[in-house]
Enzyme design. Sequence first.
Site, short mmCIF file in Angstrom:
data_model
loop_
_atom_site.label_atom_id
_atom_site.label_comp_id
_atom_site.label_asym_id
_atom_site.label_seq_id
_atom_site.Cartn_x
_atom_site.Cartn_y
_atom_site.Cartn_z
N SER A 207 -39.06 49.23 -30.57
CA SER A 207 -38.10 50.31 -30.63
C SER A 207 -37.24 50.35 -29.36
O SER A 207 -36.59 49.36 -29.03
CB SER A 207 -38.84 51.63 -30.88
OG SER A 207 -37.98 52.60 -31.43
N ASP A 311 -37.39 49.71 -42.58
CA ASP A 311 -37.28 50.57 -41.40
C ASP A 311 -36.03 51.43 -41.54
O ASP A 311 -34.90 50.93 -41.48
CB ASP A 311 -37.20 49.71 -40.14
CG ASP A 311 -37.37 50.52 -38.86
OD1 ASP A 311 -37.13 51.74 -38.89
OD2 ASP A 311 -37.71 49.92 -37.82
N HIS A 342 -41.04 51.48 -39.63
CA HIS A 342 -40.96 51.30 -38.17
C HIS A 342 -42.38 51.11 -37.62
O HIS A 342 -42.95 52.02 -37.02
CB HIS A 342 -40.28 52.52 -37.57
CG HIS A 342 -39.71 52.32 -36.21
ND1 HIS A 342 -38.80 51.35 -35.91
CD2 HIS A 342 -39.93 52.99 -35.04
CE1 HIS A 342 -38.46 51.43 -34.64
NE2 HIS A 342 -39.16 52.42 -34.08
#
Length: 659
Positions: A207, A311, A342
């Site tokens: 991320s 995602d 995610h």
Amino acid sequence: MPTSRSPRPGTRGWRAPASVLCGALLALTATPAVAAPQPPPAPAPAPDAPRSEPVFAADPVRETVWVDTGLDGDADGATYRVAVDIARPRTDGPVPVIMDASPYYSCCGRGNENELKTYDDEGRPVGFPLFYDNYFVPRGYATVLVDLAGTNRSQGCVDVGGPSDVGSAKAVVDWLNGRAKGYDAATGGAEVGAGWSTGAVGMIGKSYDGTIANGVAATGVAGLRTIVPIGAISSWYDYYRSDGVSFGADPRGLAETVEEGGRPECAPVKQRLDEGAPANGDVTDLWAERDHAADAANVRASVFAVHGRNDLNVKMIQFGQWWDALAANDVPRKVWLSQTGHVDPFDFRRAEWVDTLHRWFDHELLGMDNGIDAEPAASVERAPDEWSDEASWSGESAAPTTLHPVPGDTDGLGGLTSEPAPADARAAFTDDPAQDEYDWAREPDQASPARALFTTAPLEQDLRLAGTGSISVTATPATPTAHLSAVLVDYGPATTRDALGEGEGIRTLDSESCWGESREDDDACYRDTEATTADVDYQVLSRGWADLANHGSLSEESPLTPGTPYEMTFRLATTDHVIPAGHRLGLVVGGTDSAFIQAPAEPGRVEVGLAGTSVSLPVVGGAAAVRDAGLDRAPTGTAAVRPDRLPAEPRVLLNRDGA
């Protein structure tokens, strides 16, 4: 952005508030874990392949160094230092570095169990999040965890992917290579060198952390040998905006979260974030400065990318444009694409991930000739826990192939074929900001005033889409403002990971497995996971959104005149999906997709000229594959969806506070 709402029994799942942090989703409430001292078996390497072994003492050197970044983001006349926590083997020889630069070490945590850094009473680092130090330090690597500027124990200000974020991490790479200064204190103190480092650095992170790795690689800094970005951003514009529309979040919220509400001296930085990120969705200099894909020509490091095809936080467009830019510049690269949302590969393919990452770092940082560079460069999850490998990702060779929406017997329902529509063909919808793509897609055999839907005939052969597509529309608004959405849908039954459910495709178990050497206050054991699955009758493959007012330029809106047709082309998110024979491919065109974008000031009716509308799809095999699938013939009938097999709504669509 939508707010939470109760699920409709048998149809849709719970939607979380948008304030949940990206990359810091709360773990499920834990029950007492059952330790399993040995991890599951990993794939066996070639018998003669070299491999680093755990030969160093279990008790590493642990220290903090404050690196001078040379930056003065708060304009106080003094350059600021960032805190660098280090775990390294007790050895006289230099070692390579695995580095994770993150803003989340004190505010939000890392990994499925939300681990934070911990320190002893004298401020020395004790607990390192994730398994990297436990596993790799005994094998001759240093683990370096960097508090990004403005976070935890670092000085400076967060600027959400800008020069401060990227520059503070780059300065640490420079220090590890003898080009920057480090100290044993946040202010003053004695100078400390990195003579224990070979200068070979590999950056990793999920991320925001992986985004920083992308950004540092795009500077071309010497010594950065490889990066492993997981669910990472390549363009911050495409995290907060899309072709002129806003997702309803802004960088300031993320900056305030990771600074934990403090640092009043950083107010000017936040003001610049506000000014540079206008709510109208226009591209500005601030966004251009945070477009790492545009700087891919500078990348010297190899790239091992991982991304979830479902995602909905850091969307697949982020992977697609980064990969395309890397391929255009012939950067050595490898990719895993999962069916998850995610999620870190440690939590969806753990044994294989640790083994592959180990061999990747051995090759890239230690120079071991272990053959990993000759293995398939792409691995794609086709069904839950079923992976398909290929020599190179087919998204690089897929051919843009055009399909056209054509009118049907019922207004609002039509076909999708390789033959264009008649010149006078039209479709129309009235923007309903209360609806989203799941409302639009769920009843393809029923007309709806809120969207136009076009489906192919049942495919005669499998059709694989891999890459980034686009849609070109001719749209006539009835009001001065109009937002457009386009959605690709695979209509047909399938069992897939439940990526739209609470765990985004995984379930956390009570058992644990251990990966490396455990120490007091820093164990190497993590709760196991397993795939969650869902039986569905349709899947959304890709989507895109645009503000029609940006038809001429993404950096400047043009006023719309009601009744005037406008032409615009906008992107559809990157995908890699096989549509099986017998399924139908659907294209939905609508207004405000309330699951993602904000509504225009005056939503209204939009007429679509079908002769001037087409969708460009990245088809593996190109036009020949389209012909083989039977899409050169006019479709008949429409797909039906059983109401008990609908995909759940996503639990998290966009997290307002971060990536």
